[in-house]
Design a protein around this motif. Structure first.
Motif, PDB file in Angstrom:
ATOM      1  N   ALA A  12       1.829   7.197   4.022  1.00 58.30           N
ATOM      2  CA  ALA A  12       2.082   5.898   4.640  1.00 58.30           C
ATOM      3  C   ALA A  12       0.775   5.183   4.927  1.00 58.30           C
ATOM      4  O   ALA A  12       0.650   3.974   4.723  1.00 58.30           O
ATOM      5  N   GLU A  13      -0.211   5.931   5.362  1.00 57.06           N
ATOM      6  CA  GLU A  13      -1.499   5.342   5.695  1.00 57.06           C
ATOM      7  C   GLU A  13      -2.175   4.750   4.458  1.00 57.06           C
ATOM      8  O   GLU A  13      -2.782   3.684   4.523  1.00 57.06           O
ATOM      9  N   LYS A  14      -2.067   5.449   3.319  1.00 52.87           N
ATOM     10  CA  LYS A  14      -2.655   4.931   2.075  1.00 52.87           C
ATOM     11  C   LYS A  14      -1.926   3.654   1.634  1.00 52.87           C
ATOM     12  O   LYS A  14      -2.547   2.715   1.152  1.00 52.87           O
ATOM     13  N   ALA A  15      -0.610   3.630   1.793  1.00 54.36           N
ATOM     14  CA  ALA A  15       0.159   2.433   1.436  1.00 54.36           C
ATOM     15  C   ALA A  15      -0.256   1.250   2.300  1.00 54.36           C
ATOM     16  O   ALA A  15      -0.481   0.147   1.799  1.00 54.36           O
ATOM     17  N   LEU A  16      -0.384   1.470   3.603  1.00 58.11           N
ATOM     18  CA  LEU A  16      -0.798   0.399   4.503  1.00 58.11           C
ATOM     19  C   LEU A  16      -2.226  -0.048   4.222  1.00 58.11           C
ATOM     20  O   LEU A  16      -2.525  -1.249   4.271  1.00 58.11           O
ATOM     21  N   ALA A  17      -3.101   0.904   3.917  1.00 59.68           N
ATOM     22  CA  ALA A  17      -4.489   0.551   3.596  1.00 59.68           C
ATOM     23  C   ALA A  17      -4.528  -0.339   2.361  1.00 59.68           C
ATOM     24  O   ALA A  17      -5.273  -1.326   2.318  1.00 59.68           O
ATOM     25  N   TYR A  18      -3.720  -0.023   1.351  1.00 61.78           N
ATOM     26  CA  TYR A  18      -3.660  -0.851   0.143  1.00 61.78           C
ATOM     27  C   TYR A  18      -3.161  -2.260   0.484  1.00 61.78           C
ATOM     28  O   TYR A  18      -3.750  -3.255   0.075  1.00 61.78           O
ATOM     29  N   LEU A  19      -2.079  -2.331   1.243  1.00 65.54           N
ATOM     30  CA  LEU A  19      -1.508  -3.637   1.578  1.00 65.54           C
ATOM     31  C   LEU A  19      -2.456  -4.451   2.453  1.00 65.54           C
ATOM     32  O   LEU A  19      -2.578  -5.666   2.285  1.00 65.54           O
ATOM     33  N   ASP A  20      -3.134  -3.788   3.391  1.00 63.34           N
ATOM     34  CA  ASP A  20      -4.100  -4.483   4.251  1.00 63.34           C
ATOM     35  C   ASP A  20      -5.274  -5.029   3.455  1.00 63.34           C
ATOM     36  O   ASP A  20      -5.787  -6.102   3.747  1.00 63.34           O
ATOM     37  N   SER A  21      -5.706  -4.273   2.443  1.00 65.08           N
ATOM     38  CA  SER A  21      -6.878  -4.686   1.674  1.00 65.08           C
ATOM     39  C   SER A  21      -6.535  -5.678   0.564  1.00 65.08           C
ATOM     40  O   SER A  21      -7.429  -6.223  -0.070  1.00 65.08           O
ATOM     41  N   ASN A  22      -5.255  -5.914   0.328  1.00 58.98           N
ATOM     42  CA  ASN A  22      -4.820  -6.832  -0.731  1.00 58.98           C
ATOM     43  C   ASN A  22      -3.796  -7.839  -0.204  1.00 58.98           C
ATOM     44  O   ASN A  22      -2.687  -7.919  -0.721  1.00 58.98           O
ATOM     45  N   ASP A  29       8.539  -6.430  -6.453  1.00 65.53           N
ATOM     46  CA  ASP A  29       9.957  -6.631  -6.737  1.00 65.53           C
ATOM     47  C   ASP A  29      10.781  -5.505  -6.139  1.00 65.53           C
ATOM     48  O   ASP A  29      11.911  -5.714  -5.712  1.00 65.53           O
ATOM     49  N   MET A  30      10.206  -4.299  -6.117  1.00 62.52           N
ATOM     50  CA  MET A  30      10.944  -3.143  -5.621  1.00 62.52           C
ATOM     51  C   MET A  30       9.980  -2.153  -4.977  1.00 62.52           C
ATOM     52  O   MET A  30       8.889  -1.922  -5.480  1.00 62.52           O
ATOM     53  N   ILE A  31      10.411  -1.587  -3.853  1.00 62.57           N
ATOM     54  CA  ILE A  31       9.684  -0.515  -3.189  1.00 62.57           C
ATOM     55  C   ILE A  31      10.654   0.652  -3.027  1.00 62.57           C
ATOM     56  O   ILE A  31      11.761   0.479  -2.524  1.00 62.57           O
ATOM     57  N   VAL A  32      10.222   1.824  -3.468  1.00 62.84           N
ATOM     58  CA  VAL A  32      10.990   3.056  -3.243  1.00 62.84           C
ATOM     59  C   VAL A  32      10.199   3.837  -2.207  1.00 62.84           C
ATOM     60  O   VAL A  32       9.031   4.140  -2.407  1.00 62.84           O
ATOM     61  N   ILE A  33      10.850   4.145  -1.097  1.00 63.34           N
ATOM     62  CA  ILE A  33      10.138   4.766   0.014  1.00 63.34           C
ATOM     63  C   ILE A  33      10.878   6.003   0.512  1.00 63.34           C
ATOM     64  O   ILE A  33      12.086   5.968   0.718  1.00 63.34           O
ATOM     65  N   GLU A  34      10.140   7.082   0.656  1.00 70.36           N
ATOM     66  CA  GLU A  34      10.663   8.364   1.153  1.00 70.36           C
ATOM     67  C   GLU A  34      10.604   8.354   2.676  1.00 70.36           C
ATOM     68  O   GLU A  34       9.595   7.945   3.255  1.00 70.36           O
ATOM     69  N   GLU A  35      11.656   8.796   3.328  1.00 68.16           N
ATOM     70  CA  GLU A  35      11.673   8.815   4.794  1.00 68.16           C
ATOM     71  C   GLU A  35      10.693   9.836   5.369  1.00 68.16           C
ATOM     72  O   GLU A  35       9.991   9.563   6.320  1.00 68.16           O
ATOM     73  N   ARG A  36      10.653  10.988   4.782  1.00 64.20           N
ATOM     74  CA  ARG A  36       9.823  12.067   5.345  1.00 64.20           C
ATOM     75  C   ARG A  36       8.511  12.182   4.575  1.00 64.20           C
ATOM     76  O   ARG A  36       8.326  13.070   3.756  1.00 64.20           O
ATOM     77  N   LEU A  56       2.555  11.291  10.246  1.00 68.56           N
ATOM     78  CA  LEU A  56       2.151  10.309  11.243  1.00 68.56           C
ATOM     79  C   LEU A  56       3.136   9.156  11.277  1.00 68.56           C
ATOM     80  O   LEU A  56       3.525   8.702  12.333  1.00 68.56           O
ATOM     81  N   LEU A  57       3.515   8.672  10.112  1.00 69.29           N
ATOM     82  CA  LEU A  57       4.510   7.610  10.016  1.00 69.29           C
ATOM     83  C   LEU A  57       5.621   8.068   9.099  1.00 69.29           C
ATOM     84  O   LEU A  57       5.363   8.608   8.029  1.00 69.29           O
ATOM     85  N   SER A  58       6.828   7.823   9.510  1.00 73.44           N
ATOM     86  CA  SER A  58       7.962   8.101   8.630  1.00 73.44           C
ATOM     87  C   SER A  58       8.115   6.928   7.666  1.00 73.44           C
ATOM     88  O   SER A  58       7.490   5.876   7.829  1.00 73.44           O
TER      89      SER A  58
END
Length: 139
Positions: A12-22, A29-36, A56-58
């Motif tokens: 989750a942290e890597k995903a947020l870091a990518y979104l924050d930096s871009n 169009d589509m996001i597939v996200i695992e709960e755990r 850390l984040l679900s």
């Protein structure tokens, strides 16, 4: 397929870091996200284990954070242009979908998939397409 652009994140942290930096990156169009989701303290080439990963984040918490980022970026974008929100199809996934599906739906998942994910056949393609078009007000 040359028209696809796929971005993956190991946590989750890597995903947020990518979104924050871009922040100017077009919406997905589509996001597939695992709960755990695991948070791993090792090299990405090493398989996650209980000893080197903690959550850390679900997935549902990540999805809430993504929505917050989208709202912030949309507010900034609207001040500068006439662009409208790009509605992303969100697919929540879990091996424990009966337990985790409620959290994923509450966080904004449009579809829920059990693990392993379903086979991509015409029926599933039609369901994905219909959900995207419906979400974008095209049908």
């Amino acid at each position: 397929m040359p028209h696809l652009h796929i971005k993956t994140a190991i946590s989750a942290e890597k995903a947020l870091a990518y979104l924050d930096s871009n922040p100017q990156t077009p919406s997905f169009d589509m996001i597939v996200i695992e709960e755990r989701l695991p948070r791993c303290y090792n090299n990405a080439r090493v398989a996650p284990t209980k000893s080197n990963c903690t959550a850390l984040l679900s997935g549902s918490q990540l999805l809430n954070r993504i929505h917050q980022l989208e709202q912030h970026n949309l507010s900034s974008l609207e001040k500068n242009t006439e662009k409208k929100k790009h509605d992303t199809l969100v697919i929540g996934m879990s091996a424990y979908i009966n337990e985790d599906g409620i959290k994923l739906k509450a966080a904004g998942a449009d579809l829920l998939w059990n693990k392993p994910p379903p086979t991509m056949d015409m029926c599933l393609c039609n369901e994905i397409l219909h959900t995207i078009l419906e979400k974008r007000g095209k049908i």
